[in-house]
Design a protein around this motif. Structure first.
Motif, short mmCIF file in Angstrom:
data_model
loop_
_atom_site.label_atom_id
_atom_site.label_comp_id
_atom_site.label_asym_id
_atom_site.label_seq_id
_atom_site.Cartn_x
_atom_site.Cartn_y
_atom_site.Cartn_z
N HIS A 362 0.70 -1.18 -0.06
CA HIS A 362 -0.25 -0.08 -0.02
C HIS A 362 0.94 1.45 0.05
O HIS A 362 0.63 2.20 -0.77
CB HIS A 362 -0.92 -0.32 1.04
CG HIS A 362 -1.97 -1.14 1.19
ND1 HIS A 362 -2.51 -1.34 -0.14
CD2 HIS A 362 -2.40 -1.97 2.08
CE1 HIS A 362 -3.44 -2.32 0.15
NE2 HIS A 362 -3.52 -2.57 1.49
N SER A 363 1.92 1.25 0.77
CA SER A 363 2.66 2.39 0.94
C SER A 363 3.38 2.60 -0.52
O SER A 363 3.56 3.60 -0.98
CB SER A 363 4.00 2.11 1.87
OG SER A 363 4.61 1.22 1.62
N GLU A 364 3.95 1.54 -1.13
CA GLU A 364 4.42 1.67 -2.39
C GLU A 364 3.44 2.15 -3.46
O GLU A 364 3.97 2.97 -4.42
CB GLU A 364 5.15 0.41 -3.06
CG GLU A 364 6.35 -0.04 -2.08
CD GLU A 364 7.04 -1.36 -2.53
OE1 GLU A 364 6.33 -2.01 -3.54
OE2 GLU A 364 8.03 -1.63 -1.95
N GLU A 365 2.23 1.70 -3.40
CA GLU A 365 1.26 2.18 -4.43
C GLU A 365 1.11 3.66 -4.32
O GLU A 365 0.79 4.36 -5.07
CB GLU A 365 -0.04 1.40 -4.24
CG GLU A 365 -0.03 -0.07 -4.82
CD GLU A 365 -1.21 -0.90 -4.38
OE1 GLU A 365 -2.08 -0.18 -3.80
OE2 GLU A 365 -1.35 -2.20 -4.73
N LYS A 366 0.92 4.28 -2.84
CA LYS A 366 0.79 5.63 -2.70
C LYS A 366 1.93 6.49 -3.26
O LYS A 366 1.69 7.65 -3.62
CB LYS A 366 0.72 5.76 -1.28
CG LYS A 366 -0.78 5.25 -0.60
CD LYS A 366 -0.71 5.54 0.95
CE LYS A 366 -2.01 4.80 1.31
NZ LYS A 366 -2.03 5.10 2.80
N THR A 367 2.98 5.94 -3.30
CA THR A 367 4.40 6.61 -3.59
C THR A 367 4.59 6.66 -5.19
O THR A 367 5.04 7.49 -5.92
CB THR A 367 5.65 6.05 -3.06
OG1 THR A 367 5.54 4.78 -3.43
CG2 THR A 367 5.48 6.07 -1.70
#
Length: 368
Positions: A362-367
């Motif tokens: 999720h954190s990588e998708e947001k970045t």
């Protein structure tokens, strides 16, 4: 090593999504997405995915060891003090004296009926119960006499269980005050339950809602009612009180009274009745009356109870030699429970690692 495993697992999750792209539909809401991710994690168990579960368990263990080592090193003075205190307490425990492990409620009940007296040494008890030299009159032992004898230990037991209910309360209260989303499955389920309260159909959801409504509307007496009876859903009461910012002493006071006084007396009375001499003898007689298998079942129960009475009297030499099938069954039951506990730890840690992967995705998708 753990980072390489994490990258491989992230690629595996990404490939799994791509392979099912034709049938994959995005969750309609964040709560729906959390529910699906939780279901995916719950499928990571040894009897369904043994290799992945063991791999995730090993990686989660490495991560936890690394995190704990760093935290302990930053607090090395506190760790050294606790180790010193533990060494002192361990030494004091093994020094000869009156501070030995005391009997539990069942052993006191058995000894009281066997000795016709409760004139055992006052706490701290010796390691075994020794009957007084002058025995009481046959039939002079009452339930109230035994209840009075074990009241202090039972109250401490109940108070300990009340203290154990504080973490869910503080977790939910801190989350409500800070506005942050806590990393806790039960709290997430609680929030989802509040969102979909009207759509609850199954018995478990309705039971949780009933507890939530009781605690929220009745307050102190609602908490007292939930804490006074055996209730596997009482953790939800702690989360509810924390979420709705119920004052600490309202929650803890009602919980302490309910568990250390009311519920403790109910459970204590149940144990005493179960191990009372005349009731046990009636149970053995009823077992012997069972056609065909009754006598064969009655004998091991009689031997087991006789062995326990002799142990209470320090008559170990006169105890029946060998073990009967009842003792063997109890030992195997304990082994099964220990194995289940170990399996649950492995599954839980593997699911925790899977949750790490989901959060990292999720954190990588947001970045991006």
């Amino acid at each position: 090593m753990a980072e390489n495993g994490t990258d491989c697992d992230l690629r595996r999750l990404g490939m799994s999504k791509e392979q099912h792209n034709g049938n994959f539909t995005e969750p309609s809401s964040p709560s729906e997405q959390k529910r699906k991710e939780r279901e995916e994690r719950q499928n990571i168990v040894l009897w369904r995915k043994p290799l992945i579960t063991l791999q995730y368990f090993f990686l989660e263990t490495l991560i936890n060891l690394k995190e704990w080592t760093i935290k302990l090193w930053h607090r090395r003075s506190i760790v050294a003090s606790l180790l010193l205190l533990l060494a002192v307490l361990t030494s004091a425990y093994y020094v000869e004296g009156a501070h030995q492990q005391g009997p539990h409620i069942a052993s006191v009940t058995l000894a009281a009926y066997e000795c016709n007296s409760v004139d055992f040494p006052e706490p701290p008890y010796p390691d075994q119960i020794i009957c007084p030299d002058v025995e009481g009159v046959e039939g002079s032992i009452s339930l109230w006499t035994i209840i009075s004898k074990v009241r202090l230990e039972a109250c401490m037991w109940g108070a300990g269980t009340a203290i154990g209910e504080l973490p869910p309360y503080f977790m939910a209260r801190a989350a409500r005050l800070s506005g942050a989303e806590p990393d806790d499955e039960e709290y997430q389920e609680f929030e989802e339950m509040l969102e979909h309260a009207e759509a609850a159909q199954d018995f478990a959801s309705r039971a949780k809602l009933a507890i939530q409504n009781l605690v929220q509307r009745v307050g102190f007496f609602g908490i007292l009612a939930c804490a006074s009876i055996p209730n596997p859903l009482f953790d939800l009461a702690g989360i509810t009180c924390g979420h709705f910012l119920v004052p600490f002493w309202t929650f803890f006071g009602a919980t302490l009274i309910g568990k250390a006084i009311i519920k403790m007396h109910i459970q204590k009375l149940f144990v005493i009745i179960t191990f009372s001499k005349h009731i046990v003898e009636q149970m053995v007689s009823l077992i012997g009356a069972v056609p065909t298998v009754g006598p064969s079942l009655q004998k091991p129960f009689q031997e087991y109870l006789e062995a326990q009475r002799m142990k209470l009297h320090h008559k170990v030499d006169g105890a029946p030699q060998g073990e009967n099938w009842l003792s063997w069954m109890f030992e195997k039951l304990v082994i099964v429970m220990v194995c289940y506990f170990i399996l649950s730890i492995i599954n839980s840690m593997a699911q925790s690692y899977s949750k790490r992967l989901q959060q990292r995705m999720h954190s990588e998708e947001k970045t991006k």
